[in-house]
Design a protein around this motif. Structure first.
Motif, PDB file in Angstrom:
ATOM      1  N   SER A 345       1.667  10.507 -14.613  1.00 25.34           N
ATOM      2  CA  SER A 345       1.336  10.109 -14.079  1.00 25.34           C
ATOM      3  C   SER A 345       0.488   8.883 -13.940  1.00 25.34           C
ATOM      4  CB  SER A 345       0.887  10.826 -12.923  1.00 25.34           C
ATOM      5  OG  SER A 345       0.818  10.127 -11.726  1.00 25.34           O
ATOM      6  N   LYS A 346       1.000   7.815 -13.845  1.00 27.07           N
ATOM      7  CA  LYS A 346      -0.261   6.789 -13.949  1.00 27.07           C
ATOM      8  C   LYS A 346       0.566   5.399 -12.981  1.00 27.07           C
ATOM      9  CE  LYS A 346       3.286   4.459 -17.333  1.00 27.07           C
ATOM     10  NZ  LYS A 346       3.820   4.593 -18.123  1.00 27.07           N
ATOM     11  N   PRO A 347      -0.385   4.686 -12.769  1.00 28.82           N
ATOM     12  CA  PRO A 347      -0.123   4.030 -11.215  1.00 28.82           C
ATOM     13  C   PRO A 347       0.875   2.490 -11.847  1.00 28.82           C
ATOM     14  CG  PRO A 347      -2.249   3.374 -12.581  1.00 28.82           C
ATOM     15  CD  PRO A 347      -2.498   4.267 -12.528  1.00 28.82           C
ATOM     16  N   TRP A 374       3.706  -1.049  -3.831  1.00 31.63           N
ATOM     17  CA  TRP A 374       2.785  -0.645  -5.227  1.00 31.63           C
ATOM     18  C   TRP A 374       2.101   0.679  -4.969  1.00 31.63           C
ATOM     19  CZ3 TRP A 374       6.030  -2.760  -7.988  1.00 31.63           C
ATOM     20  CH2 TRP A 374       7.641  -3.246  -8.143  1.00 31.63           C
ATOM     21  N   SER A 375       1.477   1.652  -6.395  1.00 34.28           N
ATOM     22  CA  SER A 375       0.849   2.452  -6.544  1.00 34.28           C
ATOM     23  C   SER A 375       0.087   1.531  -7.645  1.00 34.28           C
ATOM     24  CB  SER A 375       1.276   3.267  -7.443  1.00 34.28           C
ATOM     25  OG  SER A 375       0.044   3.739  -7.823  1.00 34.28           O
ATOM     26  N   ILE A 376      -1.622   1.360  -6.396  1.00 29.65           N
ATOM     27  CA  ILE A 376      -2.483   0.583  -7.602  1.00 29.65           C
ATOM     28  C   ILE A 376      -4.011   0.747  -7.455  1.00 29.65           C
ATOM     29  CG2 ILE A 376      -4.043  -1.507  -7.164  1.00 29.65           C
ATOM     30  CD1 ILE A 376      -0.877  -2.108  -6.947  1.00 29.65           C
ATOM     31  N   ASP A 377      -4.126   1.214  -8.397  1.00 29.41           N
ATOM     32  CA  ASP A 377      -5.471   1.908  -8.937  1.00 29.41           C
ATOM     33  C   ASP A 377      -6.728   0.657  -9.634  1.00 29.41           C
ATOM     34  OD1 ASP A 377      -7.499   3.672  -8.768  1.00 29.41           O
ATOM     35  OD2 ASP A 377      -6.589   5.201 -10.080  1.00 29.41           O
ATOM     36  N   TYR A 378      -7.851   1.286  -9.554  1.00 26.63           N
ATOM     37  CA  TYR A 378      -8.681   0.048 -10.495  1.00 26.63           C
ATOM     38  C   TYR A 378      -9.960   1.363 -10.573  1.00 26.63           C
ATOM     39  CZ  TYR A 378     -10.914   0.019  -5.639  1.00 26.63           C
ATOM     40  OH  TYR A 378     -10.859   0.645  -4.581  1.00 26.63           O
TER      41      TYR A 378
ATOM     42  N   ALA B  31      -1.016   8.570  -0.480  1.00 29.65           N
ATOM     43  CA  ALA B  31      -1.453   8.698  -2.223  1.00 29.65           C
ATOM     44  C   ALA B  31      -1.106   8.460  -3.239  1.00 29.65           C
ATOM     45  CB  ALA B  31      -1.185  10.538  -1.980  1.00 29.65           C
ATOM     46  N   LYS B  32       0.030   8.437  -2.555  1.00 29.17           N
ATOM     47  CA  LYS B  32       1.242   7.503  -4.504  1.00 29.17           C
ATOM     48  C   LYS B  32       0.154   6.316  -4.463  1.00 29.17           C
ATOM     49  CE  LYS B  32       4.611   5.104  -5.340  1.00 29.17           C
ATOM     50  NZ  LYS B  32       6.195   5.086  -4.761  1.00 29.17           N
ATOM     51  N   HIS B  33       0.279   5.354  -3.061  1.00 32.91           N
ATOM     52  CA  HIS B  33       0.432   3.832  -3.068  1.00 32.91           C
ATOM     53  C   HIS B  33      -1.233   3.886  -3.597  1.00 32.91           C
ATOM     54  CE1 HIS B  33       2.686   2.539   0.319  1.00 32.91           C
ATOM     55  NE2 HIS B  33       3.639   3.114  -1.042  1.00 32.91           N
ATOM     56  N   PHE B  34      -2.461   4.720  -2.630  1.00 29.84           N
ATOM     57  CA  PHE B  34      -3.828   4.984  -4.501  1.00 29.84           C
ATOM     58  C   PHE B  34      -3.651   5.737  -5.439  1.00 29.84           C
ATOM     59  CE2 PHE B  34      -6.832   2.471  -0.839  1.00 29.84           C
ATOM     60  CZ  PHE B  34      -6.032   2.978   0.426  1.00 29.84           C
ATOM     61  N   HIS B  35      -2.583   5.984  -5.745  1.00 31.81           N
ATOM     62  CA  HIS B  35      -2.851   6.908  -7.530  1.00 31.81           C
ATOM     63  C   HIS B  35      -3.693   7.746  -7.032  1.00 31.81           C
ATOM     64  CE1 HIS B  35      -2.653   7.204 -11.560  1.00 31.81           C
ATOM     65  NE2 HIS B  35      -1.728   7.219 -11.320  1.00 31.81           N
ATOM     66  N   LEU B  37      -3.033  12.240  -6.944  1.00 29.94           N
ATOM     67  CA  LEU B  37      -2.485  13.232  -7.557  1.00 29.94           C
ATOM     68  C   LEU B  37      -2.300  14.158  -7.285  1.00 29.94           C
ATOM     69  CD1 LEU B  37      -3.204  12.862 -11.549  1.00 29.94           C
ATOM     70  CD2 LEU B  37      -1.589  10.647 -10.558  1.00 29.94           C
ATOM     71  N   LYS B  99      -8.713  11.798  -9.228  1.00 32.25           N
ATOM     72  CA  LYS B  99      -8.508  11.368  -7.667  1.00 32.25           C
ATOM     73  C   LYS B  99      -7.121  12.584  -7.218  1.00 32.25           C
ATOM     74  CE  LYS B  99      -8.652   7.031  -6.140  1.00 32.25           C
ATOM     75  NZ  LYS B  99      -7.349   5.545  -6.398  1.00 32.25           N
ATOM     76  N   GLU B 138     -13.102   4.012  -1.087  1.00 34.39           N
ATOM     77  CA  GLU B 138     -11.773   3.877  -1.604  1.00 34.39           C
ATOM     78  C   GLU B 138     -10.610   5.047  -0.690  1.00 34.39           C
ATOM     79  OE1 GLU B 138      -9.403   2.590  -3.300  1.00 34.39           O
ATOM     80  OE2 GLU B 138      -8.063   3.893  -4.515  1.00 34.39           O
TER      81      GLU B 138
END
Lengths: 457, 457
Positions: A345-347, A374-378, B31-35, B37, B99, B138
């Motif tokens: 799984s990846k953003p 969108w699935s956004i990470d940082y 949860a997906k929007h913030f990635h 799992l 996460k 976050e």
């Protein structure tokens, strides 16, 4: 480690949870294709509900206890009794046919072993309020469709089909009283696990000195492979007129059933097999089990018609046919056939930055893009770009937006495509980034999905 | 009815199950929007796990029992102790930050009442292995985003923010020993439920004759509404140098935290409110609760930082911040704000026919169309077209394919659009029907989704 998971229970780390959810999604998709509606029942129920359905002996297989309000309760070992209550209570107002499914956790206190756990998930699919064979055919079709949806084909599984109704007529032909039929059937259910000596001994109480002759006729019945064989078989027996009539009527049901399954495109996956009796006494008509076609030939699912149960539990008549599929053997089979996809799984996008001021801009864009689905990470720590690109690599990331100081001075950001190595300076305008993502990610995902396995027939 | 559902447990008929799944989908989407799992933990756990986290007194609120293997076990009342085990066991190999989120059923033996059941679902979201405030920000952003995703806006809910760390420094300033801090905080956690006389009495053991003076300072702290107030408040106290330094450092965390939440677009939903203490002793930093902004002001979610728990339970250090949101009050709120969509479920297409031969063709098309991901239904009984059109009407169906004998003779079927009243004769060719459905149903669904509520800010 002090607090280990109890024996027969599972923890699901994200990777295992993805696998589990993949199974659930496949179950839900099959149910949706056949327009079954999802319901759910309590995880904890009155113990009495299970005793009433299955008798006192079920208790040894349950997680049961007395709660703080002095109630005898049990974790549900199966969903059918609760389903019977839900449907029975509303029997008069529910529009028939009722097509319902459930995906839920079940609990059984059994010795954990390969393919059998104390907690597992089950897909239960039922049609209520429809006595005709069209319901049985729709259900078997749903079962086959569901397994095919996971990429399993004819060489991977078979559905074996039998008939409690014909079995009972056959036993009546042999003169067995009502009261003996259920217990004789439970002997026949264990056929595979007995040698011929044990079998004769077990059948002697019912058939006395005719036991050998019964076993001869039984073996012929067990060798029946298709509907023509079946018709042929019963016409070869010297039946009383009354039983012959009832068998003829039942064979017409068989003909319709087989022909409906042919139309529904699933007859190739079906085998007639009268060794399938299904121990549970509550079945009243067609019964079936799906098995692995190779390997250990373990059961994947089982079901059949149970027209009397809802009335027995709730007093309201409602015919029923259903099946249950567990997650454990299915998962083993999909693994052994390499039919599980890659669950990495990846953003959709990561945002990279090295200082507070760039972070503030990136987080503001994250806020907008997340609200656009969108699935956004940082990174949660400020760190060098080279460290961040290493993370991108570990995560097998497709896309990142780099908030470099040079780009930001010009009101831009750098869009890095790790799949193609391309880099592109774009305006730092959230709406514009969103539009750009739609284009770039649909390209990436169509490239990736071309690797996806098709529905197999 | 003999076997009623246990008090505090729910049955989910399809309509209620759709509502429940709508909540789950909203949670998963956020949860997906913030990635984050998804993971899951066993429903049944060793009792010891909960006693170790929460003390012996937790047992009175649990569904606990001795299983058939003489193990003391309990249905999980919360997921955090199990999460701590999962993460703690792999503390050395997990890539940080971790996460993760969970959606699961929890069980508590409490008196059922409005907003509180014995079985309910919880959305748990946690960031592990990251001590910095970026993780806290976050998480709060994810909480706000999640509630907004259900259509809730600033007038519907607020997130109240407090700080166990500052609370402890404040109590140290008042000379409270370590051992007294936790119990004093648990008094302060019940602030709202006491009148001033009760409060003085409860605080007397800690503050002796200074209790009135403490309450004065306390009331000023409770009136703090923003970060400037907060800085101002602490500069007005006569603090020891050592405590002043530690408070100054902590106020820098506050400034970063607030600024990150501003960037993430959620500061408008946040209120500083030091009356939030959160009873649970294991919190170590920022704590927060989301509340209804009107009505009874019930809590929707709560969480905070708990940096010590994983080490205490597993021996491995891993900082943590998380929140939990229950389904019951959320559902009540969405209902009261009319924010639940219409959950009427219908197939994409029904197939109608009146005789065996037409049925056989229809079922064969159903087989094909289901494998192309359409939801297809048809009547299980042969019946007149007029009866079938009545069913279509009851189901608020959009589309049906009518297998009339005239059409079939010409190799055609009739596509009926119940939304527009249009009828169209089309070739009975499964591939062609599939292509036609794509066009017609995308038109219908875009018409219908124009009624859909947008993401509200």
């Amino acid at each position: 480690m002090k607090f280990e998971t109890l024996p027969g229970f599972r923890s699901f780390y994200p990777e295992q949870c993805s696998v589990r959810n993949y199974i659930f999604d496949g179950w839900r998709r099959a149910a949706k294709h056949f327009h079954f509606l999802e319901y759910d029942t309590p995880t904890l129920e009155p113990l009495e509900l299970y005793k009433e359905k299955s008798g006192e002996e079920i208790v040894s297989q349950l997680f049961n206890f007395v709660d703080k309000g002095e109630r005898e309760v049990a974790l549900r070992p199966e969903v059918t009794p609760s389903l019977a209550r839900l449907a029975g209570v509303k029997a008069k107002s529910l529009k028939r046919p009722v097509k319902w499914f459930n995906i839920g956790e079940q609990f059984r206190y059994e010795r954990p072993q390969k393919g059998r756990l104390r907690s597992f998930y089950q897909f239960n699919v039922d049609i209520l309020g429809e006595p005709g064979v069209a319901a049985d055919a729709e259900l078997v079709a749903c079962l086959v469709h569901c397994l095919q949806g996971f990429g399993l084909g004819q060489s991977d599984f078979k559905v074996r089909l039998s008939d409690r109704h014909l079995w009972v007529l056959f036993l009546e032909h042999w003169g067995l009283a009502d009261s003996d039929q259920a217990s004789a059937l439970s002997v026949l259910d264990r056929l595979h696990r007995m040698d011929s000596e044990q079998l004769i001994k077990a059948l002697r109480p019912y058939f006395k000195e005719s036991s050998e002759r019964f076993i001869d006729q039984l073996n012929q019945l067990l060798s029946v492979k298709d509907i023509d064989d079946l018709v042929q078989y019963f016409s070869s027996l010297s039946l009383s007129d009354e039983i012959a009539d009832r068998i003829e009527t039942r064979l017409k049901d068989w003909t319709s059933f087989i022909s409906l399954m042919q139309s529904l495109g699933v007859s190739e996956s079906i085998q007639i097999d009268f060794s399938i009796v299904r121990g549970l006494a509550y079945y009243t008509g067609f019964v079936f089990e799906a098995f692995e076609a190779s390997g250990e030939g373990r059961a994947l699912a089982g079901g059949g018609r149970y027209d009397d149960l809802i009335e027995r539990l709730t007093g309201n008549t409602m015919e029923a046919v259903g099946f249950a599929m567990g997650d454990v053997t299915l998962l083993d089979l999909l693994e052994s056939k390499a039919l599980l996809p890659d669950f990495h799984s990846k953003p959709d996008l990561m945002l990279f930055f090295t200082d507070e001021s760039a972070r503030s801009k990136a987080l503001s864009d994250a806020h907008y893009l997340r609200s656009r689905d969108w699935s956004i990470d940082y990174p949660l720590k400020l760190q060098s770009f080279s460290k961040q690109f290493k993370i991108a690599n570990q995560k097998r990331l497709s896309l990142a937006l780099v908030y470099g100081s040079e780009e930001l001075e010009r009101g831009q950001v750098l869009l890095k495509n790790f799949k193609t190595g391309e880099e592109m300076r774009i305006e730092r305008n959230p709406e514009g980034i969103h539009e750009r993502l739609k284009v770039v990610l649909s390209k990436i995902s169509s490239d990736e999905s071309s690797l996806h396995k098709p529905f197999k027939d």
